[in-house]
Enzyme design. Structure first.
Site, short mmCIF file in Angstrom:
data_model
loop_
_atom_site.label_atom_id
_atom_site.label_comp_id
_atom_site.label_asym_id
_atom_site.label_seq_id
_atom_site.Cartn_x
_atom_site.Cartn_y
_atom_site.Cartn_z
N HIS A 78 0.87 -1.17 -0.01
CA HIS A 78 -0.01 -0.13 0.21
C HIS A 78 0.80 1.27 0.18
O HIS A 78 2.01 1.20 0.10
CB HIS A 78 -0.99 0.07 1.31
N CYS B 292 3.32 -4.87 6.64
CA CYS B 292 2.76 -4.60 5.27
C CYS B 292 3.91 -3.98 4.60
O CYS B 292 4.94 -3.41 4.96
CB CYS B 292 1.75 -3.39 5.54
#
Length: 245
Positions: A205, A221
């Site tokens: 992301h 992440c």
């Protein structure tokens, strides 16, 4: 007179927001201006929290038009910038090695495969003819590293953020109270785009902290500059293979 009042109010609001911003990624963030240039760090990006020039990023008239034409559909984006040149802030420093580029890359994986080199903080999008598009990334901090093979199972533009219960509990022990929901937008920690990986809680992301690219900074992440994750998002589809090493 009305226009002057509105500009002054916007300037004051931006300054107050910056003063109240916390020094961690979960604190309230000041508004940002997205750079349309994929080959440079964010233009007119607010400085890292704690910088002596942390508030009031300004976008030029030319760049304002470009940004608004691409992102005006999203609330609160380019409107938050002011024209006061005394508040112009330089982009935060970032090692240029992490800017996107095309490199020689030999692999048995098919074109379209994403390979994340965790130790070296690079994401490779495999191309044909022994080449790959390489991007700099931020990866999991110590204790949050992982490796494995998954598929992109969902893609989202300006994704909402719902912190997992484990994260909420972990941050609460540190004295940080996380919201249960943050709407998508420039202040959202997930940035402009997200690629969801299998049934995991992990994503590739964007980030509202572009100066962290190249570091071990996340809860697992893979984070990218917003410019870069937008570029990657357009090049891969659901079902794309993702290998984390």
């Amino acid at each position: 007179m009305k226009t002057r009042i509105l500009i002054a109010a916007a300037f004051c609001l931006g300054a107050l927001t910056a003063v109240s911003a916390a020094n961690d990624r979960y604190g309230q963030r000041p508004p940002v201006v997205l750079s349309p240039d994929l080959n440079a760090p964010w233009l007119n990006q607010l400085r890292q929290p704690g910088s002596p020039h942390g508030a009031g990023a300004v976008v030029s008239k030319r760049n304002r038009a470009h940004v608004q034409s691409n992102y005006s559909r999203h609330r609160g984006n380019a409107r938050t910038a002011t024209r006061n040149s005394s508040q112009r802030a330089k982009a935060p420093a970032m090692n240029p090695i992490y800017l996107p580029t095309v490199v020689a890359y030999e692999t048995s994986q098919k074109p379209g495969t994403i390979i994340i080199d965790t130790p070296n903080r690079f994401l490779y999008l495999v191309m044909a003819d022994g080449k790959a598009r390489r991007y700099g990334v931020g990866v999991g901090k110590p204790g949050f590293e992982w490796a494995g093979t998954h598929r992109v199972t969902r893609k989202a533009e300006w994704p909402d953020w719902r912190p997992p219960a484990q994260m909420i509990a972990r941050e609460k022990k540190k004295g940080r109270i996380l919201p249960s929901f943050v709407a998508g937008g420039p202040a959202n920690p997930l940035g402009a785009r997200a690629l969801y990986l299998g049934s995991t809680l992990y994503r590739i992301h964007g980030t509202n902290q572009p100066w962290t690219i190249g570091g071990a900074v996340s809860s697992g992440c893979i984070r990218m500059r917003n410019e870069d994750v937008v570029d990657l998002y357009e090049r891969v589809g659901n079902g794309s293979k993702v290998i984390v090493i």
